[in-house]
Design an enzyme around this catalytic site. Structure first.
Site, short mmCIF file in Angstrom:
data_model
loop_
_atom_site.label_atom_id
_atom_site.label_comp_id
_atom_site.label_asym_id
_atom_site.label_seq_id
_atom_site.Cartn_x
_atom_site.Cartn_y
_atom_site.Cartn_z
N ASP A 194 0.85 -1.18 0.00
CA ASP A 194 0.00 0.00 0.00
C ASP A 194 0.90 1.25 0.00
O ASP A 194 2.13 1.16 0.13
CB ASP A 194 -0.99 -0.01 1.17
CG ASP A 194 -2.22 0.85 0.85
OD1 ASP A 194 -2.15 1.68 -0.08
OD2 ASP A 194 -3.25 0.70 1.52
N TYR A 195 0.27 2.40 -0.13
CA TYR A 195 0.96 3.67 -0.36
C TYR A 195 1.95 3.99 0.77
O TYR A 195 1.53 4.21 1.90
CB TYR A 195 -0.10 4.76 -0.44
CG TYR A 195 0.30 6.02 -1.16
CD1 TYR A 195 -0.15 6.27 -2.44
CD2 TYR A 195 1.09 6.97 -0.54
CE1 TYR A 195 0.19 7.44 -3.11
CE2 TYR A 195 1.44 8.14 -1.20
CZ TYR A 195 0.98 8.36 -2.49
OH TYR A 195 1.32 9.52 -3.13
#
Ligand code: BGC
Length: 738
Positions: free
Chosen positions: A266-267
């Site tokens: 994820d980011y």
């Protein structure tokens, strides 16, 4: 290969050979470049240069097809090996045609419809250059404080698995715009929804059994359906953040599931291993993440900065890099981006917001609305809804004439101007001669536009008041958790005033509730005759609400997440365990009190439970038959019941099948959903509804953590919701006994 959608787990020897040939030509730096995903906002003007040098393998959330083509041209025509980029986008409930939020979509209990909605979203995304959709979000969520409950299918692993499959099929459909293929990315792997206290990104500490029985199944279902990638989550699980968790990334995905797809962080989640306190610096974060099984670093900058040096220092075997890059290149070949890297720029105008997609958004919105309450104004009278179209209507509330909020969280390329408001929907349904007065009454939050008196006056002058209340789009979604689940701002005061005015004159008040999560509606349930849960319903929400309020459409949605009576009950969900002192049994008397698992000051039941939703007609369940009172482990449970439409209108009913395994080597939930069917019945029509459930689906992870079914007695229900139904019994016997 399936003929309706692509299965990215199906390896093709020709592609494997292409991957090997290309991999053999790559430098270590170029390989690591493929493992780097960046946002278009990164690095100022440096993005093009980085792409030219082969330092970027994929980009995310680039909204313009011109910009995508421009970047792709640099990758294909200017980088040494000409490897195209993959373009990933958060298409959570539509690209430009915004459908209801996923929690609402799930409330349709209609996998075919959701497959079509996902296909429409993918078609629009393809037309604008997207190759990779960062969805479906398949996190089981049992805590409505958590803002991201809006993005998923609610509290149940079985329903979540069925809908995960449908969405993957839709996204990975054949025949999308421009001949493009799209790969789905189930997320956030795993147990992200189990965050303590409902705070986003928070600690998750669950047992391996809960992980395997509750949180993993929707991911497994999505991968089995052919999803070619997965996004790991931000959270830790029992002390190990997902981005460096070899147990979930290597052991479960690779060894147990034998899955070949791409794992994406994820980011910045790899970078955040530092804040988690498991890496001293970015280099250690990179090392831990690659060793654990991450393939792509989304915006963490750890892989591009440190992997080459980690390999050169002998801290990371190059074979791990090769394995990751093989998976990434395979996906690029499978998607056909090498042959067709560019997207025709005129495609978008032909595909976005097509009339059939707007119609589909309307159908999903109509079917996602849940009728929570519909009481008569006086004993024996007609229920408040539907309203007569010739009635004088006061339309009140902060969301009655709003566009932007109806899009909900994660509205992708959605635009407020595309949205039909409830006021517009009412006008469209009622026609020009309608006696319709609109007063906002108050803002969603804060003191602006406060005009409770105006709203009361409008209600007094009308035959019925419709009050449109709820949350803004930004009150749910990522990083938007809430501790109080009531109506924000002055909305409760507005509602109380309108209810008081209408009660005096015996007029109906209808609440239309638009929210990204279950809210606490205890006061409302007591005082308002009719409540429609309409969620953030997307671009056609206004029309869908009007169709339901005036009876052109009979509501049919059912809840997929429990509505608590008060925040103090959370988590409250139907598939809880019995405990040693269940609330519905007598309890042990100690010190003259019954000691049971309950609250002193509140019921243990939700206000509205899983599977619940009313209709304008009524359904009766009769004649349950268990055709297989004894069934072998490799057999199929067959149970049926008759469902009759006992009312005056045609309507859809969502018929649910639950089981309870009465004695297990580990404790089992009091009920578990194992099947459902949406059926349409004319007035007085009846249908025999039969469920056939493979006994293999009735298992769980036992003492040794192996999945299996145990012999023994079960209860079974065919039911309108999780707290009702006709009850039967059956016994699972060893294969040779049946
Ligand atoms: C979210 C993901 C999303 C990603 C890219 C993250 O903050 O958790 O769901 O796909 O951003 O936008």
């Amino acid at each position: 290969m399936n003929d309706s959608h692509y299965d990215f787990n199906h390896l093709d020897p020709e592609i494997e050979a292409q991957v090997e040939t290309l991999l053999a030509r790559m430098t270590l730096e170029e390989k690591v470049g493929q493992m780097n995903q960046v946002s278009p906002h990164w690095g100022g003007g440096e993005l093009e240069d980085a792409v030219r040098r082969g330092e970027v393998g994929s980009v995310l959330n680039v909204w313009s097809v011109e910009r995508i083509n421009q970047l792709q041209r640099v990758a294909v025509e200017k980088s040494r090996l000409g490897i195209p980029l993959i373009v990933g986008t958060d298409v959570i409930h539509g690209y430009r045609t915004i459908f209801p939020i996923p929690l609402a979509e799930a409330s349709t209990w209609d996998p075919d419809l959701l497959e079509r909605a996902a296909r429409a979203a993918a078609d629009e995304a393809a037309a604008t250059g997207t190759d990779w959709i960062f969805a479906p979000m398949v996190d089981v969520a049992r805590d409505p404080r958590w803002g991201r409950i809006a993005e998923g299918a609610g509290e149940d692993p079985y329903l979540g698995s069925v809908l995960a499959r449908a969405r993957v099929r839709g996204f990975q459909s054949q025949g999308l715009a421009g001949g493009k293929k799209i790969v789905a990315c189930p997320k956030h792997y795993v147990a992200y929804g189990a965050a303590e206290g409902g705070k986003d990104y928070n600690t998750v500490d669950i047992s391996e059994r809960t992980l395997r029985d509750i949180y993993l199944p929707p991911f497994k279902a999505a991968l089995d359906e052919g999803a070619g990638s997965i996004m790991s989550s931000f959270n830790e699980i029992a002390g190990v953040p997902a981005s460096c968790n070899a147990f979930i990334l290597r052991q479960i995905l690779r060894e147990e599931f034998e899955w070949h797809g791409v794992v994406l962080s994820d980011y910045d989640a790899i970078g955040e291993l530092i804040q988690h306190g498991v890496a001293a610096d970015l280099k250690e974060a990179a090392r831990k993440a690659i060793l654990a099984g991450e393939d792509i670093d989304m915006m963490g900058h750890a892989f591009p900065k440190h992997l080459v040096e980690l390999v050169r220092e002998g801290q990371v075997p190059e074979a791990l890099i090769d394995a990751a890059v093989r998976r990434i290149l395979r996906l690029k070949f499978m998607l056909g981006i090498f042959e067709h890297p560019y997207t025709a720029e005129e495609l978008a105008s032909q595909v976005l917001l097509k009339p059939e997609y707007r119609d589909l958004a309307l159908e999903v919105a109509q079917k996602s609305i849940v009728l929570l309450k519909n009481a008569p104004l006086e004993d024996g009278g007609a229920p408040a809804l539907p309203l007569q179209s010739n009635a004088r209507i006061a339309l009140v509330g902060p969301l009655a004439d709003d566009r932007a909020e109806l899009l909900g969280c994660w509205a992708c390329a959605g635009r407020a101007e595309d949205v039909e408001t409830v006021l517009e929907g009412f006008r469209a349904v009622l026609g020009a001669g309608a006696d319709l007065t609109y007063v906002k009454g108050c803002a969603l939050e804060g003191d602006e536009d406060l005009d409770i008196e105006g709203a009361v006056a409008a209600a007094e002058a009308a035959d019925a008041a419709v009050v449109v209340l709820g949350e803004s789009a930004m009150m749910s979604g990522e990083a938007h958790s809430r501790a109080y689940l009531g109506l924000p701002g002055h909305q409760r005061a507005l509602l109380e005033a309108v209810v008081a005015a209408c009660a005096l004159e015996g007029k109906p008040v209808v609440v239309i509730l638009m929210s990204g999560r279950p809210l606490v509606l205890t006061w409302m349930k007591e005082h308002v005759p009719a409540i429609l849960q309409a969620w953030h319903g997307g671009i056609r929400a206004g029309r869908a609400v009007a169709d339901v309020v005036f009876g052109a459409v009979t509501p049919s949605g059912k809840l997929v997440a429990s509505f608590p009576r008060t925040e103090g009950q959370i988590p409250v969900y139907y598939a809880h365990k019995s405990t040693g002192r269940p609330v519905d049994e007598r309890g042990v008397i100690q010190f003259n009190r019954e000691h049971k698992s309950q609250y002193l000051d509140e019921s243990t039941l939700p206000l509205y439970g899983f599977g619940y939703g009313l209709s304008y007609t009524t359904f009766e369940y009769t004649d349950l038959a268990v055709q297989t009172p004894e069934v072998s482990m490799d057999g199929t449970l067959v149970v049926s019941a008759t469902v009759t439409n006992t009312g005056e209108r045609c309507g859809d009913e969502i018929v649910q099948l639950y089981i309870q395994d009465l004695v297990g080597e580990v404790t089992r939930p009091v009920r578990e959903l194992k099947g459902f069917q949406r059926i349409a019945l004319q007035p007085r029509e009846r249908q025999r509804v039969t469920f056939e459930v493979p006994v293999a689906n009735l298992g769980f992870h036992g003492l040794e953590m192996a999945y299996g079914v145990e012999v023994g007695n079960f209860k079974v229900w065919i039911a309108p919701h999780a707290y009702a139904g006709l009850e039967g019994r059956f016994t699972v016997v060893g294969s040779d006994e049946s």
